[in-house]
Design a protein around this motif. Structure first.
Motif, mmCIF file in Angstrom:
data_model
loop_
_atom_site.group_PDB
_atom_site.id
_atom_site.type_symbol
_atom_site.label_atom_id
_atom_site.label_comp_id
_atom_site.label_asym_id
_atom_site.label_seq_id
_atom_site.Cartn_x
_atom_site.Cartn_y
_atom_site.Cartn_z
ATOM 1 N N ALA A 177 13.657 -45.793 -31.946
ATOM 2 C CA ALA A 177 14.070 -47.100 -31.195
ATOM 3 C C ALA A 177 12.948 -48.183 -31.454
ATOM 4 O O ALA A 177 13.665 -49.261 -31.461
ATOM 5 C CB ALA A 177 13.754 -46.623 -29.664
ATOM 6 N N ARG A 178 12.100 -47.951 -31.745
ATOM 7 C CA ARG A 178 11.187 -48.871 -32.344
ATOM 8 C C ARG A 178 11.601 -49.534 -33.583
ATOM 9 O O ARG A 178 11.419 -50.767 -33.684
ATOM 10 C CB ARG A 178 9.411 -48.517 -32.523
ATOM 11 N N PHE A 179 12.253 -48.721 -34.526
ATOM 12 C CA PHE A 179 12.645 -49.150 -35.723
ATOM 13 C C PHE A 179 13.668 -50.158 -35.571
ATOM 14 O O PHE A 179 13.937 -51.063 -36.163
ATOM 15 C CB PHE A 179 13.179 -48.012 -36.396
ATOM 16 N N ILE A 180 14.570 -49.792 -34.380
ATOM 17 C CA ILE A 180 15.851 -50.794 -34.045
ATOM 18 C C ILE A 180 15.620 -51.762 -32.879
ATOM 19 O O ILE A 180 16.414 -52.242 -32.204
ATOM 20 C CB ILE A 180 16.907 -50.060 -34.037
ATOM 21 N N SER A 181 14.123 -52.001 -32.639
ATOM 22 C CA SER A 181 13.824 -52.747 -31.458
ATOM 23 C C SER A 181 14.483 -54.000 -31.308
ATOM 24 O O SER A 181 14.660 -54.962 -32.404
ATOM 25 C CB SER A 181 12.493 -52.954 -31.490
ATOM 26 N N GLY A 182 15.040 -54.342 -30.187
ATOM 27 C CA GLY A 182 15.869 -55.561 -30.081
ATOM 28 C C GLY A 182 17.356 -55.461 -30.140
ATOM 29 O O GLY A 182 18.076 -56.527 -29.960
ATOM 30 N N ALA A 183 17.570 -54.227 -30.558
ATOM 31 C CA ALA A 183 19.291 -54.111 -30.902
ATOM 32 C C ALA A 183 20.040 -54.303 -29.646
ATOM 33 O O ALA A 183 19.670 -53.849 -28.605
ATOM 34 C CB ALA A 183 19.435 -52.802 -31.400
ATOM 35 N N LYS A 184 21.120 -54.837 -29.906
ATOM 36 C CA LYS A 184 21.937 -55.017 -28.703
ATOM 37 C C LYS A 184 22.685 -53.972 -28.061
ATOM 38 O O LYS A 184 22.948 -53.738 -27.093
ATOM 39 C CB LYS A 184 23.177 -56.366 -29.061
ATOM 40 N N ASN A 185 23.543 -53.211 -29.156
ATOM 41 C CA ASN A 185 24.262 -51.939 -28.581
ATOM 42 C C ASN A 185 23.734 -50.867 -29.471
ATOM 43 O O ASN A 185 23.623 -50.770 -30.674
ATOM 44 C CB ASN A 185 25.721 -52.179 -29.055
#
Length: 230
Positions: A177-185
């Protein structure tokens, strides 16, 4: 195009679009939990001709709105660009599923207006990627490049992870989740044993309660997290 099949209708795979699904053959990953092992390895009992797919799409103009191109890994196909051009020329929107290992081709297809929506499978945290994809010492730099491209918002997208006991933990998912932090969906998908797995030994699904706990773990890092398959 090496096409492995056609699903004539889906109301779920392309957000807000009535679509069909085209399956490409072959993949450069060997995820042990993959539910389409024969498609990935190329050990297929059947295939479908490109012209058959295009003829079907011509007959469904005005009924279907979109085409989901999935795999396997579609970006392994050398003629994917011309195939998508033919689909777009028939007036369809295109959703592309990818594992993110060919960012340069993805960027080209998006820049040409051949892809309207991208679904990228994020297999695991950076440290757990090799375990999830069945490839030792995997370099995730291209996956990270694709991830960053999608996060830039150039094209509508979603990230998704199939959660599997023996592959994922709360700690690995939090790192993911940190790796894709800021993802919309972001979609968390419950593992299903299709009976056509690459390496089923020791793999099983998390319970609905456990899936909800995972959702709570990743929610601080992404804007929208949805459970799929439970």
């Amino acid at each position: 195009m090496k096409l492995a099949g056609l699903s004539k209708l889906t109301l779920l795979d392309f957000p807000e679009i009535v679509a069909c699904i085209v399956f490409t053959a072959g993949c450069n990953f060997r995820c042990p939990f993959c539910h389409n092992a024969s498609l990935v390895t190329g050990d297929l009992s059947c295939s479908i001709d490109e012209n058959e797919v295009l003829d079907f799409l011509k007959r469904r103009q005005g009924i279907l709105e979109g085409v989901v191109v999935t795999g396997g890994e579609p970006l392994l196909q050398s003629d994917i660009e011309s195939f998508l051009e033919k689909i777009k020329n028939l007036g369809y929107k295109v959703k592309l599923d990818t594992n993110g290992t060919n960012p340069s081709l993805l960027k080209r297809l998006v820049s040409l207006g051949l892809v309207d929506y991208v679904a990228m499978d994020i297999k695991n945290s950076p440290d757990g990627y090799s375990l999830a994809i069945g490839i030792e010492n995997f370099d995730i730099s291209k996956v990270e490049e694709t991830k960053n491209f999608l996060l830039s918002g150039v094209v509508p997208y979603e990230f998704r992870t199939t959660l599997v006991k023996g592959i994922h933990t709360k700690d690995s998912l939090k790192d993911l989740a940190r790796f894709i932090s800021g993802a919309k969906n972001y979609y968390l998908q419950q593992f299903k044993d299709s009976g056509d797995l690459i390496s089923p030994d020791g793999l099983s699904a998390f319970s609905e309660e456990e899936m909800k706990e995972f959702l709570e773990e990743v929610s601080p890092f992404v804007k929208s997290v949805i459970l799929r398959g439970i």
